[in-house]
Design a protein around this motif. Structure first.
Motif, PDB file in Angstrom:
ATOM      1  N   GLU A 239       0.721  -1.023   0.108  1.00  0.00           N
ATOM      2  CA  GLU A 239       0.001  -0.063   0.093  1.00  0.00           C
ATOM      3  C   GLU A 239       0.956   1.252   0.081  1.00  0.00           C
ATOM      4  O   GLU A 239       0.566   2.186  -0.680  1.00  0.00           O
ATOM      5  CB  GLU A 239      -1.113   0.077   0.971  1.00  0.00           C
ATOM      6  N   ARG A 240       1.889   1.222   0.843  1.00  0.00           N
ATOM      7  CA  ARG A 240       2.806   2.426   1.004  1.00  0.00           C
ATOM      8  C   ARG A 240       3.471   2.573  -0.596  1.00  0.00           C
ATOM      9  O   ARG A 240       3.632   3.613  -0.824  1.00  0.00           O
ATOM     10  CB  ARG A 240       3.696   2.077   2.075  1.00  0.00           C
ATOM     11  N   GLN A 241       3.754   1.436  -0.994  1.00  0.00           N
ATOM     12  CA  GLN A 241       4.322   1.621  -2.454  1.00  0.00           C
ATOM     13  C   GLN A 241       3.603   2.216  -3.432  1.00  0.00           C
ATOM     14  O   GLN A 241       3.847   3.133  -4.397  1.00  0.00           O
ATOM     15  CB  GLN A 241       4.992   0.286  -2.730  1.00  0.00           C
ATOM     16  N   THR A 242       2.424   1.694  -3.171  1.00  0.00           N
ATOM     17  CA  THR A 242       1.313   2.380  -4.474  1.00  0.00           C
ATOM     18  C   THR A 242       1.365   3.704  -4.130  1.00  0.00           C
ATOM     19  O   THR A 242       1.200   4.593  -4.875  1.00  0.00           O
ATOM     20  CB  THR A 242       0.081   1.838  -4.283  1.00  0.00           C
ATOM     21  N   ARG A 243       1.061   4.075  -2.788  1.00  0.00           N
ATOM     22  CA  ARG A 243       0.999   5.607  -2.533  1.00  0.00           C
ATOM     23  C   ARG A 243       1.866   6.445  -3.007  1.00  0.00           C
ATOM     24  O   ARG A 243       1.860   7.649  -3.393  1.00  0.00           O
ATOM     25  CB  ARG A 243       0.742   5.681  -1.007  1.00  0.00           C
ATOM     26  N   GLU A 244       3.133   5.868  -2.793  1.00  0.00           N
ATOM     27  CA  GLU A 244       4.235   6.502  -3.429  1.00  0.00           C
ATOM     28  C   GLU A 244       4.347   6.803  -4.737  1.00  0.00           C
ATOM     29  O   GLU A 244       4.632   7.908  -5.270  1.00  0.00           O
ATOM     30  CB  GLU A 244       5.703   5.870  -2.764  1.00  0.00           C
ATOM     31  N   ALA A 245       3.780   5.759  -5.356  1.00  0.00           N
ATOM     32  CA  ALA A 245       3.790   5.810  -6.884  1.00  0.00           C
ATOM     33  C   ALA A 245       2.677   6.766  -7.461  1.00  0.00           C
ATOM     34  O   ALA A 245       3.025   7.803  -8.268  1.00  0.00           O
ATOM     35  CB  ALA A 245       3.653   4.399  -7.304  1.00  0.00           C
ATOM     36  N   SER A 246       1.596   6.889  -6.632  1.00  0.00           N
ATOM     37  CA  SER A 246       0.780   7.884  -6.973  1.00  0.00           C
ATOM     38  C   SER A 246       1.090   9.126  -6.895  1.00  0.00           C
ATOM     39  O   SER A 246       0.863  10.229  -7.641  1.00  0.00           O
ATOM     40  CB  SER A 246      -0.708   7.560  -6.490  1.00  0.00           C
ATOM     41  N   ARG A 247       1.828   9.453  -5.679  1.00  0.00           N
ATOM     42  CA  ARG A 247       2.231  10.722  -5.091  1.00  0.00           C
ATOM     43  C   ARG A 247       3.143  11.219  -6.443  1.00  0.00           C
ATOM     44  O   ARG A 247       2.861  12.403  -6.937  1.00  0.00           O
ATOM     45  CB  ARG A 247       2.764  10.541  -4.267  1.00  0.00           C
ATOM     46  N   ARG A 248       3.887  10.441  -6.868  1.00  0.00           N
ATOM     47  CA  ARG A 248       4.874  10.949  -8.004  1.00  0.00           C
ATOM     48  C   ARG A 248       3.996  11.226  -9.242  1.00  0.00           C
ATOM     49  O   ARG A 248       4.370  12.213  -9.860  1.00  0.00           O
ATOM     50  CB  ARG A 248       5.786   9.762  -8.423  1.00  0.00           C
ATOM     51  N   GLU A 249       3.118  10.372  -9.421  1.00  0.00           N
ATOM     52  CA  GLU A 249       2.493  10.515 -10.756  1.00  0.00           C
ATOM     53  C   GLU A 249       1.483  11.920 -10.600  1.00  0.00           C
ATOM     54  O   GLU A 249       1.407  12.515 -11.548  1.00  0.00           O
ATOM     55  CB  GLU A 249       1.329   9.710 -10.877  1.00  0.00           C
ATOM     56  N   ILE A 250       0.951  12.104  -9.424  1.00  0.00           N
ATOM     57  CA  ILE A 250       0.116  13.329  -9.241  1.00  0.00           C
ATOM     58  C   ILE A 250       1.026  14.778  -9.483  1.00  0.00           C
ATOM     59  O   ILE A 250       0.628  15.595 -10.260  1.00  0.00           O
ATOM     60  CB  ILE A 250      -0.597  13.319  -7.940  1.00  0.00           C
ATOM     61  N   ALA A 251       2.130  14.562  -8.792  1.00  0.00           N
ATOM     62  CA  ALA A 251       3.181  15.653  -9.120  1.00  0.00           C
ATOM     63  C   ALA A 251       3.559  16.014 -10.719  1.00  0.00           C
ATOM     64  O   ALA A 251       3.342  17.019 -10.814  1.00  0.00           O
ATOM     65  CB  ALA A 251       4.601  15.072  -8.206  1.00  0.00           C
ATOM     66  N   GLU A 252       3.788  14.677 -11.155  1.00  0.00           N
ATOM     67  CA  GLU A 252       4.096  14.987 -12.680  1.00  0.00           C
ATOM     68  C   GLU A 252       2.756  15.637 -13.155  1.00  0.00           C
ATOM     69  O   GLU A 252       2.788  16.561 -13.948  1.00  0.00           O
ATOM     70  CB  GLU A 252       4.340  13.523 -13.263  1.00  0.00           C
ATOM     71  N   PHE A 253       1.594  15.048 -12.971  1.00  0.00           N
ATOM     72  CA  PHE A 253       0.449  15.630 -13.365  1.00  0.00           C
ATOM     73  C   PHE A 253       0.189  17.012 -13.159  1.00  0.00           C
ATOM     74  O   PHE A 253      -0.178  18.158 -13.948  1.00  0.00           O
ATOM     75  CB  PHE A 253      -0.743  14.839 -12.987  1.00  0.00           C
ATOM     76  N   VAL A 254       0.498  17.592 -11.946  1.00  0.00           N
ATOM     77  CA  VAL A 254       0.264  18.984 -11.595  1.00  0.00           C
ATOM     78  C   VAL A 254       1.278  19.907 -12.438  1.00  0.00           C
ATOM     79  O   VAL A 254       0.971  20.947 -12.909  1.00  0.00           O
ATOM     80  CB  VAL A 254       0.643  18.892 -10.140  1.00  0.00           C
TER      81      VAL A 254
END
Lengths: 246, 289
Positions: free
Chosen positions: A129-144
């Motif tokens: 779960e933590r890994q998924t969350r980390e990945a989503s955070r990176r993706e969201i940062a990229e999206f922003v």
């Protein structure tokens, strides 16, 4: 009087700049806490009482709604906080029979009090779960970051988001059409402009509706371009399963 | 429905739901990238402030109504102002007609004959009181040689309002006489002059210098003993009957008690007994305490 004017100036500036709004909320946290305490009858604890989060949200709403011509800000903020806390209390009452995992429970044979969540054996894959969350955070940062190339912030997009069910459905039709026509997405990426005419013609949605929700549509289309798998995966209700996946 | 937390602020978080809606919700300790099963979404936008545009519209409506009222009042007031309540005709030899509104202000002035037209030419009258205008017209007439010493001005007032008519007529006659220092005779058009004393016989009306008729009771100097000033002394003369310097009234013992014996003990005691404790005692003895 001078302090009041100063505060009014800060609030008006915060309306335009979300960073200033965040600062204002932080600076007025004691006020927000005291208003929450008036409602709860005890002082709220940060990170534990949802009421404080609700009160901060209400304070921010008051900032966004403030109009200098309609009087002082502090009474407005106090009213807003009280009303939202009442709303929240009503909402919570509906789930009154649900136990909180954070509730402490003393058992007769156990001396120390432990919360329920601690006594339940967790079956969750916490590491995964933590890994998924980390990945989503990176993706969201990229999206922003990509959004900012278009001169947009997430707050802009949320404010431009269709509120009515009918409009949201219309926008979803536009998005579905765009997913089936990859050249439109490419054009958006290249020119930075929303191909309004093509989208209107292809989806049968009125041009006016598309124009009105331009910022929202740009963000949503951007999410459908390559590289945003997690966000796209999250938007599973927009696109029918298996329908023209890229 | 699950929500993906996209952005976090102290007061709120932006979450993306599965249908692509990006919503601002209270941040109850979320972090970016987290997936939530439930968020707090308030149905209405902002509770207290959605009445604002209606209020604005109402304010505008009220302002509009107020403006309309003001306009009506203004127009109505102007119409009221402009409507003459009556006309004053002043004839020296030049004859003029003065239109007067209910506020006693002049709203129209016209020369009736050639001299009159000449008299009012270039004369500013609008909005002034009728008294002022008539005084000034008399002065002008005097200046232009229409009015000499001992001349005559005739005033007549026409109006549906009988009270106003009489009052204005009386007032103007007195006003003009006083203003012109009694050098000229001011008459009403019906022949009576000096409207201030309607009781005066009209035979005396032409007296150039009117006596102040409504004087306090005294020897009025006339010969007819018409007893304006007294109520009992009708014996044909004006002598001070009881020697108290007070004409008339046989029983006028306000301050003395020398010649009558009626029991009007206001301030004295003349019955000879001892029972009074105050005032004067004119029975000659010293027995009062």
């Amino acid at each position: 009087m001078r302090r009041e004017r100063e505060l009014a100036g800060r609030v008006l500036a915060a309306k335009r700049d979300q960073r200033l709004a965040d600062d204002l909320v932080r600076d007025y946290l004691p006020f927000i806490k005291s208003e929450t305490a008036k409602f709860l009858g005890r002082s709220p604890q940060q990170g534990r009482d949802d009421e404080l989060g609700i009160a901060m949200f209400a304070f921010h709403e008051a900032v966004m709604a403030y109009d200098r011509a309609r009087g002082a800000f502090i009474p407005l903020a106090a009213t807003s906080i009280r009303n939202r806390l009442i709303d929240f209390a009503r909402r919570e009452r509906r789930h009154a029979d649900v136990l909180s995992l954070d509730e402490r429970r003393s058992t007769s044979d156990d001396e120390d009090e432990r919360t329920i969540v601690e006594t339940i054996a967790s079956e969750r894959d916490e590491i995964g779960e933590r890994q998924t969350r980390e990945a989503s955070r990176r993706e969201i940062a990229e999206f922003v970051a990509r959004l900012s190339d278009f001169g947009l912030t997430l707050l802009d997009v949320s404010e431009n988001c269709p509120k009515q069910e009918r409009t949201l459905a219309a926008c979803q039709r536009v998005l579905c059409h765009a997913r089936q026509a990859p050249e439109l997405l490419e054009r958006l990426e290249k020119t930075g402009k929303l191909p309004v005419a093509e989208l209107a013609a292809g989806s049968g949605v009125e041009r006016k509706t598309i124009e009105r929700h331009r910022r929202y549509l740009v963000a949503a289309l951007l999410a459908f371009t390559n590289g945003f798998e997690i966000i796209r995966g999250h938007l599973r209700r927009i696109v029918p399963e298996g329908g023209g996946a890229r | 429905m699950t929500y993906l937390v996209m952005e976090c602020h102290p007061a709120y978080a932006l979450v993306l739901d599965e249908r692509g809606s990006l919503t601002r919700v209270p941040n109850l300790g979320y972090e970016v990238g987290q997936t939530l099963r439930d968020v707090v979404v308030f149905d209405d936008e902002v509770l207290t402030f959605d009445a604002a545009p209606r209020k604005g519209r109402r304010t505008r409506l009220v302002a509009l109504l107020a403006a309309a009222c003001l306009c009506t009042a203004f127009v109505g007031g102007f119409a009221l102002w402009q409507t003459p309540i009556g006309t004053v005709r002043m004839s020296i030899n030049p004859e003029v007609e003065i239109d007067v509104n209910r506020f006693d202000r002049v709203v129209g002035l016209e020369g009736e004959n050639d001299d009159g037209k000449e008299l009012v030419e270039g004369f500013v009258y609008y909005g002034r009181t009728v008294d002022e205008v008539s005084d000034d017209l008399a002065d002008r007439a005097e200046g232009q040689g229409y009015l000499d010493e001992g001349g005559r001005i005739e005033i007549s007032v026409e109006s549906d309002d009988e009270g106003w008519k009489t009052a204005t007529e009386d007032r103007l006659v007195v006003e003009l006489e006083v203003h012109l220092d009694h050098r000229v005779v001011v008459t009403r058009s019906d022949g009576a002059s000096q409207g201030a004393t309607p009781e005066t016989p009209s035979a005396q009306g032409t007296t150039p210098t009117p006596a102040p008729e409504a004087a306090p009771p005294s020897d009025d100097g006339d010969d007819v003993d018409d007893d304006w000033d007294d109520d009992a002394d009708d014996d044909g003369d004006d002598a001070d009957d009881d020697g108290d310097g007070w004409v008339g009234n046989a029983d006028d013992d306000w301050d003395d008690d020398s010649d009558d014996d009626d029991d009007d003990d206001w301030a004295d005691d003349d019955d000879g007994d001892d029972d009074d404790d105050g005032g004067d005692d004119d029975d000659g003895d010293d027995d009062d305490d």
